[in-house]
Write a protein that holds these residues in place. Sequence first.
Motif, PDB file in Angstrom:
ATOM      1  N   ASP A   4       6.443  -1.131  -0.552  1.00 43.39           N
ATOM      2  CA  ASP A   4       5.470  -2.120  -1.016  1.00 43.39           C
ATOM      3  C   ASP A   4       4.074  -1.496  -1.117  1.00 43.39           C
ATOM      4  OD1 ASP A   4       5.679  -1.892   1.803  1.00 43.39           O
ATOM      5  OD2 ASP A   4       4.662  -3.810   2.105  1.00 43.39           O
ATOM      6  N   VAL A   5       3.712  -0.663  -0.159  1.00 46.17           N
ATOM      7  CA  VAL A   5       2.414   0.019  -0.198  1.00 46.17           C
ATOM      8  C   VAL A   5       2.420   1.035  -1.338  1.00 46.17           C
ATOM      9  CG1 VAL A   5       0.760   1.408   1.102  1.00 46.17           C
ATOM     10  CG2 VAL A   5       2.136  -0.308   2.295  1.00 46.17           C
ATOM     11  N   TRP A  31       4.142   0.903  -4.063  1.00 43.57           N
ATOM     12  CA  TRP A  31       4.039   0.195  -5.337  1.00 43.57           C
ATOM     13  C   TRP A  31       2.608  -0.264  -5.590  1.00 43.57           C
ATOM     14  CZ3 TRP A  31       5.484   0.092  -9.897  1.00 43.57           C
ATOM     15  CH2 TRP A  31       5.101  -0.923 -10.759  1.00 43.57           C
ATOM     16  N   PHE A  32       1.919  -0.746  -4.547  1.00 47.12           N
ATOM     17  CA  PHE A  32       0.541  -1.182  -4.741  1.00 47.12           C
ATOM     18  C   PHE A  32      -0.308  -0.038  -5.289  1.00 47.12           C
ATOM     19  CE2 PHE A  32      -3.794  -1.023  -3.178  1.00 47.12           C
ATOM     20  CZ  PHE A  32      -4.336  -2.077  -3.890  1.00 47.12           C
ATOM     21  N   SER A  43       0.520   0.895  -8.794  1.00 51.92           N
ATOM     22  CA  SER A  43       0.094  -0.103  -9.784  1.00 51.92           C
ATOM     23  C   SER A  43      -1.365   0.054 -10.197  1.00 51.92           C
ATOM     24  CB  SER A  43       0.317  -1.520  -9.236  1.00 51.92           C
ATOM     25  OG  SER A  43      -0.641  -1.823  -8.228  1.00 51.92           O
ATOM     26  N   GLU A  91      -9.829  -3.499  -5.574  1.00 54.35           N
ATOM     27  CA  GLU A  91      -8.446  -3.864  -5.249  1.00 54.35           C
ATOM     28  C   GLU A  91      -7.965  -3.203  -3.966  1.00 54.35           C
ATOM     29  OE1 GLU A  91      -5.479  -4.073  -8.289  1.00 54.35           O
ATOM     30  OE2 GLU A  91      -6.978  -4.492  -9.834  1.00 54.35           O
ATOM     31  N   TYR A  96      -6.813  -5.173  -0.686  1.00 59.84           N
ATOM     32  CA  TYR A  96      -5.464  -4.951  -0.168  1.00 59.84           C
ATOM     33  C   TYR A  96      -5.499  -4.535   1.301  1.00 59.84           C
ATOM     34  CZ  TYR A  96      -0.721  -3.135   0.274  1.00 59.84           C
ATOM     35  OH  TYR A  96       0.561  -2.909   0.685  1.00 59.84           O
ATOM     36  N   ASN A 146      -4.170  -6.468   4.628  1.00 62.42           N
ATOM     37  CA  ASN A 146      -3.060  -5.799   5.315  1.00 62.42           C
ATOM     38  C   ASN A 146      -3.607  -4.872   6.399  1.00 62.42           C
ATOM     39  OD1 ASN A 146      -0.559  -6.526   3.534  1.00 62.42           O
ATOM     40  ND2 ASN A 146      -2.202  -6.024   2.112  1.00 62.42           N
TER      41      ASN A 146
END
Length: 127
Positions: free
Chosen positions: A70-71, A73-74, A77, A89, A93, A97
């Motif tokens: 998940d990290v 992918w962030f 992205s 962003e 994020y 988190n």
Amino acid sequence: MLLSARAGRRAVAGALGAGSIAGAMLFGAIPSAMADDPALNPPNCTAADLAGVASGVSASTSAYLFTHPDVNWFFTSLEGKEREEVRVEVDRYLNDNPQVKAELTGIRQPLVDLKNRCGSAPAPAIP
């Protein structure tokens, strides 16, 4: 849409590599690095030391991202976004988190320690 492996590597390198690059530039600007006086040139503060620490941080960051999809992918992205948009962003994020923020800060800590030990300005904290 999935990004190519090359695009993903570029996004991660751009987002996380800034600290390593800043450290390299900082060490390049220290004129005392070549001084003969040990008081001005602390031990283990050479370009080789910086490269070794930076490569360890890079390897640890890679392992972290592979084990936290998940990290990963962030950060992947963020490809193609403007620098200021990326900064906003990433800040958002990491603030949303705190565990991820703490873990990434811990991974970068050896670079911060090296900079502090060698007399340069400390690395900026991850927001």
